[in-house]
Design a protein around this motif. Structure first.
Motif, PDB file in Angstrom:
ATOM      1  N   GLY A  59       0.767  -1.227   0.000  1.00  0.00           N
ATOM      2  CA  GLY A  59       0.000   0.000   0.000  1.00  0.00           C
ATOM      3  C   GLY A  59       0.801   1.282   0.000  1.00  0.00           C
ATOM      4  O   GLY A  59       0.219   2.356  -0.192  1.00  0.00           O
ATOM      5  N   ASP A  60       2.098   1.211   0.191  1.00  0.00           N
ATOM      6  CA  ASP A  60       2.892   2.442   0.173  1.00  0.00           C
ATOM      7  C   ASP A  60       4.214   2.307  -0.583  1.00  0.00           C
ATOM      8  O   ASP A  60       5.105   3.148  -0.434  1.00  0.00           O
ATOM      9  CB  ASP A  60       3.166   2.963   1.590  1.00  0.00           C
ATOM     10  N   SER A  61       4.355   1.275  -1.382  1.00  0.00           N
ATOM     11  CA  SER A  61       5.587   1.136  -2.148  1.00  0.00           C
ATOM     12  C   SER A  61       5.304   0.478  -3.501  1.00  0.00           C
ATOM     13  O   SER A  61       4.372  -0.315  -3.646  1.00  0.00           O
ATOM     14  CB  SER A  61       6.643   0.331  -1.377  1.00  0.00           C
ATOM     15  N   LEU A  62       6.133   0.841  -4.455  1.00  0.00           N
ATOM     16  CA  LEU A  62       5.987   0.293  -5.801  1.00  0.00           C
ATOM     17  C   LEU A  62       7.350   0.255  -6.487  1.00  0.00           C
ATOM     18  O   LEU A  62       8.342   0.757  -5.957  1.00  0.00           O
ATOM     19  CB  LEU A  62       4.975   1.112  -6.605  1.00  0.00           C
ATOM     20  N   GLU A  63       7.382  -0.343  -7.640  1.00  0.00           N
ATOM     21  CA  GLU A  63       8.610  -0.435  -8.424  1.00  0.00           C
ATOM     22  C   GLU A  63       8.338   0.057  -9.838  1.00  0.00           C
ATOM     23  O   GLU A  63       7.302  -0.277 -10.427  1.00  0.00           O
ATOM     24  CB  GLU A  63       9.117  -1.883  -8.474  1.00  0.00           C
ATOM     25  N   ILE A  64       9.250   0.863 -10.357  1.00  0.00           N
ATOM     26  CA  ILE A  64       9.219   1.274 -11.757  1.00  0.00           C
ATOM     27  C   ILE A  64      10.565   0.876 -12.343  1.00  0.00           C
ATOM     28  O   ILE A  64      11.602   1.452 -11.977  1.00  0.00           O
ATOM     29  CB  ILE A  64       8.986   2.788 -11.906  1.00  0.00           C
ATOM     30  N   GLY A  65      10.555  -0.113 -13.196  1.00  0.00           N
ATOM     31  CA  GLY A  65      11.820  -0.643 -13.700  1.00  0.00           C
ATOM     32  C   GLY A  65      12.641  -1.191 -12.540  1.00  0.00           C
ATOM     33  O   GLY A  65      12.164  -1.994 -11.740  1.00  0.00           O
ATOM     34  N   SER A  66      13.881  -0.735 -12.429  1.00  0.00           N
ATOM     35  CA  SER A  66      14.757  -1.205 -11.353  1.00  0.00           C
ATOM     36  C   SER A  66      14.668  -0.335 -10.107  1.00  0.00           C
ATOM     37  O   SER A  66      15.365  -0.585  -9.123  1.00  0.00           O
ATOM     38  CB  SER A  66      16.210  -1.216 -11.842  1.00  0.00           C
ATOM     39  N   ARG A  70       9.315   4.279  -2.301  1.00  0.00           N
ATOM     40  CA  ARG A  70       8.466   4.351  -1.100  1.00  0.00           C
ATOM     41  C   ARG A  70       7.689   5.660  -1.170  1.00  0.00           C
ATOM     42  O   ARG A  70       8.281   6.727  -1.301  1.00  0.00           O
ATOM     43  CB  ARG A  70       9.346   4.297   0.152  1.00  0.00           C
ATOM     44  N   LEU A  71       6.362   5.588  -1.137  1.00  0.00           N
ATOM     45  CA  LEU A  71       5.547   6.797  -1.152  1.00  0.00           C
ATOM     46  C   LEU A  71       5.813   7.596   0.122  1.00  0.00           C
ATOM     47  O   LEU A  71       5.726   7.069   1.233  1.00  0.00           O
ATOM     48  CB  LEU A  71       4.071   6.454  -1.275  1.00  0.00           C
ATOM     49  N   GLU A  72       6.105   8.867  -0.065  1.00  0.00           N
ATOM     50  CA  GLU A  72       6.567   9.709   1.040  1.00  0.00           C
ATOM     51  C   GLU A  72       5.409  10.358   1.789  1.00  0.00           C
ATOM     52  O   GLU A  72       4.377  10.696   1.212  1.00  0.00           O
ATOM     53  CB  GLU A  72       7.490  10.794   0.479  1.00  0.00           C
ATOM     54  N   GLY A  73       5.586  10.532   3.103  1.00  0.00           N
ATOM     55  CA  GLY A  73       4.635  11.295   3.900  1.00  0.00           C
ATOM     56  C   GLY A  73       3.430  10.522   4.381  1.00  0.00           C
ATOM     57  O   GLY A  73       2.572  11.065   5.077  1.00  0.00           O
ATOM     58  N   MET A  74       3.324   9.245   4.010  1.00  0.00           N
ATOM     59  CA  MET A  74       2.194   8.413   4.426  1.00  0.00           C
ATOM     60  C   MET A  74       2.683   7.011   4.742  1.00  0.00           C
ATOM     61  O   MET A  74       3.809   6.644   4.420  1.00  0.00           O
ATOM     62  CB  MET A  74       1.106   8.395   3.351  1.00  0.00           C
ATOM     63  N   ASP A  75       1.831   6.224   5.393  1.00  0.00           N
ATOM     64  CA  ASP A  75       2.218   4.884   5.817  1.00  0.00           C
ATOM     65  C   ASP A  75       0.995   3.978   5.725  1.00  0.00           C
ATOM     66  O   ASP A  75      -0.048   4.267   6.316  1.00  0.00           O
ATOM     67  CB  ASP A  75       2.733   4.940   7.260  1.00  0.00           C
ATOM     68  N   ALA A  76       1.110   2.908   4.972  1.00  0.00           N
ATOM     69  CA  ALA A  76      -0.011   1.982   4.775  1.00  0.00           C
ATOM     70  C   ALA A  76       0.243   0.681   5.534  1.00  0.00           C
ATOM     71  O   ALA A  76       1.389   0.349   5.852  1.00  0.00           O
ATOM     72  CB  ALA A  76      -0.199   1.696   3.282  1.00  0.00           C
ATOM     73  N   ALA A 124       9.333   9.295  -2.546  1.00  0.00           N
ATOM     74  CA  ALA A 124       8.802  10.044  -3.680  1.00  0.00           C
ATOM     75  C   ALA A 124       7.340  10.418  -3.510  1.00  0.00           C
ATOM     76  O   ALA A 124       6.592   9.787  -2.754  1.00  0.00           O
ATOM     77  CB  ALA A 124       8.968   9.223  -4.960  1.00  0.00           C
ATOM     78  N   ARG A 125       6.964  11.453  -4.250  1.00  0.00           N
ATOM     79  CA  ARG A 125       5.564  11.841  -4.447  1.00  0.00           C
ATOM     80  C   ARG A 125       5.201  11.363  -5.852  1.00  0.00           C
ATOM     81  O   ARG A 125       5.871  11.737  -6.826  1.00  0.00           O
ATOM     82  CB  ARG A 125       5.393  13.346  -4.340  1.00  0.00           C
ATOM     83  N   CYS A 126       4.166  10.558  -5.949  1.00  0.00           N
ATOM     84  CA  CYS A 126       3.837   9.933  -7.232  1.00  0.00           C
ATOM     85  C   CYS A 126       2.437  10.309  -7.690  1.00  0.00           C
ATOM     86  O   CYS A 126       1.525  10.484  -6.865  1.00  0.00           O
ATOM     87  CB  CYS A 126       3.941   8.408  -7.122  1.00  0.00           C
ATOM     88  N   THR A 127       2.276  10.400  -8.997  1.00  0.00           N
ATOM     89  CA  THR A 127       0.975  10.698  -9.591  1.00  0.00           C
ATOM     90  C   THR A 127       0.680   9.709 -10.710  1.00  0.00           C
ATOM     91  O   THR A 127       1.579   9.170 -11.343  1.00  0.00           O
ATOM     92  CB  THR A 127       0.932  12.133 -10.163  1.00  0.00           C
ATOM     93  N   ALA A 128      -0.614   9.482 -10.935  1.00  0.00           N
ATOM     94  CA  ALA A 128      -1.065   8.640 -12.048  1.00  0.00           C
ATOM     95  C   ALA A 128      -2.405   9.178 -12.508  1.00  0.00           C
ATOM     96  O   ALA A 128      -3.314   9.402 -11.683  1.00  0.00           O
ATOM     97  CB  ALA A 128      -1.191   7.182 -11.613  1.00  0.00           C
ATOM     98  N   ASN A 129      -2.528   9.415 -13.811  1.00  0.00           N
ATOM     99  CA  ASN A 129      -3.774   9.955 -14.369  1.00  0.00           C
ATOM    100  C   ASN A 129      -4.204  11.236 -13.663  1.00  0.00           C
ATOM    101  O   ASN A 129      -5.404  11.478 -13.436  1.00  0.00           O
ATOM    102  CB  ASN A 129      -4.896   8.910 -14.283  1.00  0.00           C
ATOM    103  N   GLY A 130      -3.221  12.062 -13.279  1.00  0.00           N
ATOM    104  CA  GLY A 130      -3.514  13.325 -12.620  1.00  0.00           C
ATOM    105  C   GLY A 130      -3.850  13.210 -11.142  1.00  0.00           C
ATOM    106  O   GLY A 130      -4.188  14.218 -10.500  1.00  0.00           O
ATOM    107  N   VAL A 131      -3.761  12.016 -10.565  1.00  0.00           N
ATOM    108  CA  VAL A 131      -4.102  11.790  -9.158  1.00  0.00           C
ATOM    109  C   VAL A 131      -2.831  11.699  -8.324  1.00  0.00           C
ATOM    110  O   VAL A 131      -1.903  10.953  -8.677  1.00  0.00           O
ATOM    111  CB  VAL A 131      -4.926  10.498  -8.992  1.00  0.00           C
TER     112      VAL A 131
END
Length: 214
Positions: A59-66, A70-76, A124-131
């Motif tokens: 809920g708070d981490s993902l991978e793009i390529g290598s 970790r999504l910053e400022g929040m904790d899932a 990081a701060r991440c966005t997808a489809n403007g969200v």
């Protein structure tokens, strides 16, 4: 008589020495405080932008390529974490991951980061489809504030959204009990130390596609 005059002179010198030491300590504390405030409000360092199809880990981490992000400022909730809704337990960690999968979609995810955590992950701060993924996870109640998004957490709690529909342990407490990775909140002071660690370790330069240049 000469000996008697030296004693107050030495005492005055010791007093000045102690005062100088105290001033040095206060100055060091002030400098660290200013740096922490700068991290909290202005952020340090060059920003790296990574974009591409993302694989959601939890809920708070993902991978793009290598890149591990970790999504910053929040904790899932952790993937194995269980919560309660009514009288029943449910896999809130997996539901949080499903919420992030839905938000990220199948298109392009763009993440902006300027530091790494102690485990080498980009914060990081991440966005997808403007969200804004970080904020949306907290607003929907599938993550809690962790250095940011306090107002979003309060709104989700008041609405009984996501985790707030039942009872749950905050992820950092669950990790402490169950032996998960220890993480500092992403606030100003810890942000400064993450940034400093990143600067001391150095960064791999990025190619035009956001991949590491070997």
């Amino acid at each position: 008589m000469i000996r008697n005059r030296r004693k107050p002179r030495r005492a005055a010198q010791r007093k000045r020495s102690h005062l100088r030491l105290l001033l040095d300590v206060l100055l060091a504390v002030l400098v660290l405080g200013v740096l922490a405030l700068v991290v909290a409000n202005e952020r340090f360092g060059d920003t790296e932008t990574i974009a591409g199809a993302a694989r959601v880990v939890d809920g708070d981490s993902l991978e793009i390529g290598s890149h591990r992000i970790r999504l910053e400022g929040m904790d899932a909730p952790e993937l194995a974490q269980m919560c309660t809704r009514g009288a029943a337990e449910y896999p809130c960690g997996r539901e949080a991951r499903a919420a992030l999968v839905e938000l990220a979609g199948v298109g392009m995810v763009e993440c902006r980061a300027d530091r790494r955590d102690r485990y080498g992950r980009l914060l990081a701060r991440c966005t997808a489809n403007g969200v804004d993924l970080n904020r949306a996870m907290v607003e929907r109640g599938w993550a809690v504030a962790y250095g940011d998004y306090g107002s979003s957490e309060r709104a989700a709690s008041d609405a009984g959204s996501g985790l707030w529909a039942g009872e749950f342990d905050r992820p950092q407490e669950w990790r402490r009990v169950h032996g998960g990775l220890a993480e500092d909140a992403h606030d100003g002071l810890s942000g400064f130390w993450d940034w400093l660690r990143t600067m001391l370790q150095g960064r791999m330069p990025l190619d035009e596609n956001g991949g590491n240049i070997q």
